[in-house]
Scaffold this motif. Structure first.
Motif, PDB file in Angstrom:
ATOM      1  N   ARG A 199       0.811  -1.214   0.000  1.00 35.47           N
ATOM      2  CA  ARG A 199       0.000   0.000   0.000  1.00 35.47           C
ATOM      3  C   ARG A 199       0.845   1.265   0.000  1.00 35.47           C
ATOM      4  N   GLU A 236      -9.350   1.331   0.392  1.00 34.93           N
ATOM      5  CA  GLU A 236     -10.052   2.040   1.469  1.00 34.93           C
ATOM      6  C   GLU A 236     -11.156   1.175   2.068  1.00 34.93           C
ATOM      7  N   GLN A 259     -11.241  -2.082   2.207  1.00 39.71           N
ATOM      8  CA  GLN A 259     -10.615  -3.128   3.009  1.00 39.71           C
ATOM      9  C   GLN A 259     -10.274  -2.623   4.407  1.00 39.71           C
ATOM     10  N   ILE A 260      -9.692  -1.422   4.471  1.00 46.85           N
ATOM     11  CA  ILE A 260      -9.325  -0.864   5.776  1.00 46.85           C
ATOM     12  C   ILE A 260     -10.568  -0.568   6.600  1.00 46.85           C
ATOM     13  N   ASN A 261     -11.603   0.000   5.969  1.00 49.22           N
ATOM     14  CA  ASN A 261     -12.831   0.311   6.696  1.00 49.22           C
ATOM     15  C   ASN A 261     -13.537  -0.951   7.188  1.00 49.22           C
ATOM     16  N   GLN A 295     -12.028  -3.696   8.057  1.00 47.00           N
ATOM     17  CA  GLN A 295     -11.249  -4.139   9.214  1.00 47.00           C
ATOM     18  C   GLN A 295     -11.585  -3.300  10.443  1.00 47.00           C
ATOM     19  N   HIS A 319      -5.534   1.551  12.317  1.00 47.03           N
ATOM     20  CA  HIS A 319      -6.199   1.536  11.011  1.00 47.03           C
ATOM     21  C   HIS A 319      -6.672   2.946  10.628  1.00 47.03           C
ATOM     22  N   GLU A 351      -3.646   4.704   9.546  1.00 45.36           N
ATOM     23  CA  GLU A 351      -3.186   4.262   8.225  1.00 45.36           C
ATOM     24  C   GLU A 351      -3.924   4.999   7.114  1.00 45.36           C
ATOM     25  N   LEU A 352      -5.216   5.222   7.286  1.00 44.73           N
ATOM     26  CA  LEU A 352      -5.984   5.957   6.274  1.00 44.73           C
ATOM     27  C   LEU A 352      -5.428   7.356   6.071  1.00 44.73           C
TER      28      LEU A 352
END
Length: 238
Positions: A67, A97, A99-101, A103, A126, A129-130
């Motif tokens: 990423r 985005e 995928q992160i949300n 998680q 997380h 990270e965004l």
């Protein structure tokens, strides 16, 4: 001299050697079998290559990179003249985005059922990270930073840890609150945080509050590592 005169070294008349054109990998299996081009080469393809097909393949290849490497290149592809390439880059960014949300939502559900400082730290990571990857801007970025701070402060009610203090210090720095950030960064250092991880942010906090002498002390306390970006900063402050 006689040997050189009568037996000269053979001279090659051809100064160029033709090689096969490298094929861009388009999937994870291809990338594992054939190492991908570097980020610089992929960027050059996006910027300079005339073929939309090659630029599209470059975007597909970039989508499978880590990423930290892929997101800046995908954001660059959003400026491409081709609608298809822009849509492909946008879809890849949206997938990351999402995928992160997803998680975050999963960990939040677990945290609501059984609050635990480690879960709060993971959720904050997380959200961070965004922001760190440049996935959010403006009001949304402020919201993510506020959420990261909220979960980190909740975790401090149960336990203290160098990683928690370091992350909260970085979040506060991004929110332009260097005085508060410095307190948590010092706490991270006292709890055994690695100097290479903590001291650069202490120097940044000191610089933001215009304590340049303290910033210089922090920078000079770092070990010298040739070729390291911090070593270039250290030379600048000499």
């Amino acid at each position: 001299m006689l040997l050189v005169w009568f037996l000269p070294k053979q001279q090659h008349r051809s100064h160029w050697q033709s090689i096969e054109v490298l094929r861009l990998p388009s999937g994870p299996v291809d990338i594992m079998a054939h190492p991908p081009l570097g980020a610089g080469a992929l960027r050059d393809i996006l910027v300079h290559h005339d073929s939309p097909e090659q630029r599209s393949l470059a975007v597909s290849t970039i989508s499978h990179l880590p990423r930290k490497q892929s997101i800046p290149l995908l954001q660059l592809a959003l400026k491409d003249v081709s609608d298809d390439i822009r849509l492909l880059a946008y879809a890849a960014l949206e997938s990351i985005e999402n995928q992160i949300n997803e998680q975050i939502a999963c960990y939040q559900q677990r945290y609501e059922q059984q609050p635990h400082p480690d879960l709060a730290h993971v959720i904050a990571q997380h959200y961070w990270e965004l922001c760190y990857l440049g996935m959010a801007e403006g009001i949304l970025r402020k919201h993510y930073l506020a959420q990261a701070e909220q979960y980190l402060r909740g975790s401090f009610q149960h336990t203290g840890h160098a990683d928690y203090s370091l992350l909260l210090g970085r979040v506060l720095l991004e929110q332009q609150r260097p005085e508060e950030a410095m307190a948590y960064l010092k706490d991270a250092r006292q709890q055994g945080g690695q100097p290479e991880q903590v001291v650069p942010y202490l120097a940044e906090a000191a610089y933001q509050v215009k304590d340049y002498d303290q910033a210089r002390e922090y920078i000079f306390s770092l070990a010298d590592k040739s070729g390291n970006r911090l070593s270039q900063v250290k030379e600048y402050w000499l």
